[in-house]
Design a protein around this motif. Sequence first.
Motif, PDB file in Angstrom:
ATOM      1  N   ARG A  92       0.832  -1.206   0.000  1.00 60.71           N
ATOM      2  CA  ARG A  92       0.000   0.000   0.000  1.00 60.71           C
ATOM      3  C   ARG A  92       0.859   1.246   0.000  1.00 60.71           C
ATOM      4  NH1 ARG A  92      -2.579  -1.049   4.092  1.00 60.71           N
ATOM      5  NH2 ARG A  92      -1.851   0.464   5.605  1.00 60.71           N
ATOM      6  N   ARG A 108       1.853   6.488  -6.954  1.00 56.69           N
ATOM      7  CA  ARG A 108       0.697   7.184  -7.504  1.00 56.69           C
ATOM      8  C   ARG A 108       0.661   8.654  -7.098  1.00 56.69           C
ATOM      9  NH1 ARG A 108      -4.111   4.517  -9.361  1.00 56.69           N
ATOM     10  NH2 ARG A 108      -3.592   2.470 -10.172  1.00 56.69           N
ATOM     11  N   THR A 167       2.501   1.699  -3.459  1.00 52.67           N
ATOM     12  CA  THR A 167       1.536   2.216  -4.422  1.00 52.67           C
ATOM     13  C   THR A 167       1.237   3.682  -4.156  1.00 52.67           C
ATOM     14  OG1 THR A 167       0.493   0.137  -5.038  1.00 52.67           O
ATOM     15  CG2 THR A 167      -0.909   2.077  -5.060  1.00 52.67           C
ATOM     16  N   PHE A 168       1.076   4.013  -2.888  1.00 52.12           N
ATOM     17  CA  PHE A 168       0.807   5.413  -2.534  1.00 52.12           C
ATOM     18  C   PHE A 168       1.899   6.328  -3.068  1.00 52.12           C
ATOM     19  CE2 PHE A 168       1.631   8.972   0.329  1.00 52.12           C
ATOM     20  CZ  PHE A 168       0.447   9.671   0.181  1.00 52.12           C
TER      21      PHE A 168
END
Lengths: 109, 109
Positions: free
Chosen positions: B17, B24, B20-21
């Motif tokens: 997570r 992105r 990805t954070f």
Amino acid sequence: MTRGKVSLAYIAKDSARKATFTKRKGGLIKKTKELISLCEIEACGILFSPYDLEPEVWRSQLKAQQVIQKFRNLSLVEQSKRMVNQESFTKENVEKIKEKVTKKRNVNQ
Amino acid sequence: MTRGKVSLAYIAKDSARKATFTKRKGGLIKKTKELISLCEIEACGILFSPYDLEPEVWRSQLKAQQVIQKFRNLSLVEQSKRMVNQESFTKENVEKIKEKVTKKRNVNQ
DNA sequence: AACTCTATGGTTAGAAG
DNA sequence: ACTTCTAACCATAGAGT
């Protein structure tokens, strides 16, 4: 199709610029929403553009929304002070704009 | 590689997570900057995440910056009111955070 | 954990309606 | 001017380091 690379310079042609703006604004909103659900964070974007009467705002959750509301109320006053040459942000428009925002918000979720 | 579609559900695994954070978030910032230069609009994004002490903000031009500054000052106060259980947003941190923001801003441009 | 690599899926410029 | 289509460019998940 598409371009032979990304130029990233200002798009001089009005229609092309508006088309790109609309598409990419949608892309940004989508990406923001994705990041919000993937990571359960709070996020929002704010756009000031000649294509929308009011600044475009999108956000995630209630708290961010409340913060943005405060920001918006402030910014409209600020803008009405700064944009003396621009009719659309005079004080008489502030209430009308606020009303639109509330409606839009109810539709969005 | 990548996934066999986009799931868009919350990523349960902490490390994935966060990865990805980070990726992105970078993507969003890039897209925002692109839209700003392609269309000469003003835009910013605001992220509240557990991975950053302060809300992450990126923006385009002076006026947006000023508006955001007002927004931030307000939001920090709001947050210190609401987050009674969270040390990092108590009032004694507000000044420290503001200082960091100013530094970061000078570096960014 | 943070960076690089890259196949794959996603975004989007331009065209067509 | 908006919508849809789609080739071509781009972002990024997962792997490797």
